[in-house]
Design a protein around this motif. Structure first.
Motif, mmCIF file in Angstrom:
data_model
loop_
_atom_site.group_PDB
_atom_site.id
_atom_site.type_symbol
_atom_site.label_atom_id
_atom_site.label_comp_id
_atom_site.label_asym_id
_atom_site.label_seq_id
_atom_site.Cartn_x
_atom_site.Cartn_y
_atom_site.Cartn_z
ATOM 1 N N THR A 1 -3.011 5.763 0.908
ATOM 2 C CA THR A 1 -2.232 5.486 2.097
ATOM 3 C C THR A 1 -0.912 6.243 2.010
ATOM 4 N N ALA A 2 -0.296 6.427 3.142
ATOM 5 C CA ALA A 2 0.999 7.089 3.218
ATOM 6 C C ALA A 2 1.995 6.135 3.865
ATOM 7 N N ASP A 3 3.254 6.234 3.439
ATOM 8 C CA ASP A 3 4.260 5.320 3.988
ATOM 9 C C ASP A 3 4.783 5.750 5.353
ATOM 10 N N LEU A 4 4.417 6.933 5.812
ATOM 11 C CA LEU A 4 4.836 7.408 7.135
ATOM 12 C C LEU A 4 3.605 7.664 8.000
ATOM 13 N N ALA A 5 3.625 7.188 9.231
ATOM 14 C CA ALA A 5 2.507 7.425 10.145
ATOM 15 C C ALA A 5 2.555 8.843 10.710
ATOM 16 N N SER A 6 3.749 9.384 10.851
ATOM 17 C CA SER A 6 3.911 10.762 11.309
ATOM 18 C C SER A 6 5.146 11.346 10.628
ATOM 19 N N THR A 7 5.191 12.670 10.578
ATOM 20 C CA THR A 7 6.312 13.336 9.914
ATOM 21 C C THR A 7 6.804 14.494 10.760
ATOM 22 N N GLN A 8 7.995 14.921 10.435
ATOM 23 C CA GLN A 8 8.544 16.123 11.018
ATOM 24 C C GLN A 8 8.121 17.305 10.143
ATOM 25 N N PRO A 9 7.867 18.440 10.743
ATOM 26 C CA PRO A 9 7.541 19.597 9.913
ATOM 27 C C PRO A 9 8.747 19.976 9.062
ATOM 28 N N PHE A 10 8.465 20.392 7.867
ATOM 29 C CA PHE A 10 9.472 20.916 6.949
ATOM 30 C C PHE A 10 10.500 19.886 6.503
ATOM 31 N N GLY A 11 10.235 19.253 5.403
ATOM 32 C CA GLY A 11 11.269 18.473 4.755
ATOM 33 C C GLY A 11 11.066 16.989 4.612
ATOM 34 N N ASP A 12 10.288 16.343 5.470
ATOM 35 C CA ASP A 12 10.072 14.905 5.294
ATOM 36 C C ASP A 12 9.391 14.641 3.956
ATOM 37 N N THR A 13 9.783 13.545 3.317
ATOM 38 C CA THR A 13 9.156 13.134 2.057
ATOM 39 C C THR A 13 8.274 11.923 2.336
ATOM 40 N N ILE A 14 7.031 12.012 1.871
ATOM 41 C CA ILE A 14 6.041 10.953 2.063
ATOM 42 C C ILE A 14 5.728 10.329 0.707
ATOM 43 N N THR A 15 5.675 9.012 0.645
ATOM 44 C CA THR A 15 5.219 8.318 -0.553
ATOM 45 C C THR A 15 3.753 7.949 -0.343
ATOM 46 N N PHE A 16 2.908 8.455 -1.231
ATOM 47 C CA PHE A 16 1.477 8.168 -1.174
ATOM 48 C C PHE A 16 1.134 7.096 -2.201
ATOM 49 N N THR A 17 0.209 6.222 -1.842
ATOM 50 C CA THR A 17 -0.287 5.188 -2.742
ATOM 51 C C THR A 17 -1.803 5.313 -2.828
ATOM 52 N N ILE A 18 -2.298 5.404 -4.058
ATOM 53 C CA ILE A 18 -3.742 5.431 -4.307
ATOM 54 C C ILE A 18 -4.077 4.144 -5.042
ATOM 55 N N ARG A 19 -5.001 3.391 -4.487
ATOM 56 C CA ARG A 19 -5.451 2.154 -5.144
ATOM 57 C C ARG A 19 -6.817 2.412 -5.770
ATOM 58 N N PHE A 20 -6.992 1.917 -6.987
ATOM 59 C CA PHE A 20 -8.275 2.074 -7.668
ATOM 60 C C PHE A 20 -8.738 0.718 -8.176
ATOM 61 N N GLU A 21 -10.076 0.582 -8.312
ATOM 62 C CA GLU A 21 -10.642 -0.700 -8.715
ATOM 63 C C GLU A 21 -11.970 -0.477 -9.435
ATOM 64 N N ASN A 22 -12.188 -1.239 -10.483
ATOM 65 C CA ASN A 22 -13.487 -1.303 -11.141
ATOM 66 C C ASN A 22 -14.210 -2.502 -10.537
ATOM 67 N N THR A 23 -15.163 -2.253 -9.677
ATOM 68 C CA THR A 23 -15.869 -3.335 -8.987
ATOM 69 C C THR A 23 -16.997 -3.924 -9.829
ATOM 70 N N GLY A 24 -17.242 -3.334 -10.997
ATOM 71 C CA GLY A 24 -18.324 -3.807 -11.854
ATOM 72 C C GLY A 24 -17.883 -4.888 -12.819
ATOM 73 N N ASP A 25 -18.860 -5.382 -13.582
ATOM 74 C CA ASP A 25 -18.613 -6.442 -14.561
ATOM 75 C C ASP A 25 -18.205 -5.910 -15.927
ATOM 76 N N PHE A 26 -18.387 -4.610 -16.168
ATOM 77 C CA PHE A 26 -18.143 -4.035 -17.486
ATOM 78 C C PHE A 26 -16.945 -3.088 -17.461
ATOM 79 N N ASP A 27 -16.316 -2.945 -18.611
ATOM 80 C CA ASP A 27 -15.191 -2.016 -18.743
ATOM 81 C C ASP A 27 -15.689 -0.584 -18.555
ATOM 82 N N VAL A 28 -14.840 0.265 -17.980
ATOM 83 C CA VAL A 28 -15.135 1.697 -17.886
ATOM 84 C C VAL A 28 -14.060 2.453 -18.667
ATOM 85 N N TYR A 29 -14.476 3.529 -19.291
ATOM 86 C CA TYR A 29 -13.600 4.290 -20.182
ATOM 87 C C TYR A 29 -13.378 5.694 -19.629
ATOM 88 N N ASP A 30 -12.316 6.322 -20.123
ATOM 89 C CA ASP A 30 -11.980 7.698 -19.738
ATOM 90 C C ASP A 30 -11.841 7.844 -18.218
#
Length: 93
Positions: A1-30
């Motif tokens: 997701t991004a914290d801005l719905a729209s931006t101006q060209p050249f110079g706006d700073t956007i904060t991106f958030t990536i969410r991750f999840e292990n939906t399984g019952d076992f640990d995953v490595y690497d």
């Protein structure tokens, strides 16, 4: 997701958030999460962070298209049904 719905060209700073999840019952490595930025975005150096529960490293590489590939490598296994969050900033070109 991004914290801005729209931006101006050249110079706006956007904060991106990536969410991750292990939906399984076992640990995953690497576990790696990869984001290849569009050439319209310039990664803000040092802004990438993995939440406090999931230590790891961030690798920033040139993607050959004028921007960056961000790779987030988790140090520990991602436990079953665990989730986390990555944030970073990018400037619009």
């Amino acid at each position: 997701t991004a914290d801005l719905a729209s931006t101006q060209p050249f110079g706006d700073t956007i904060t991106f958030t990536i969410r991750f999840e292990n939906t399984g019952d076992f640990d995953v490595y690497d576990v790696s999460v990869v984001d290849n930025l569009t050439p319209r975005l310039d990664y803000v150096s040092g802004s990438a962070k993995i939440d406090g529960q999931h230590p790891g490293e961030v690798i920033v590489e040139d993607n050959g298209e004028g921007s960056s590939i961000l790779t987030f490598n988790l140090d520990d296994a991602l436990k079953g049904h665990d989730r986390g969050e990555i944030t970073f900033e990018a400037r619009v070109r």
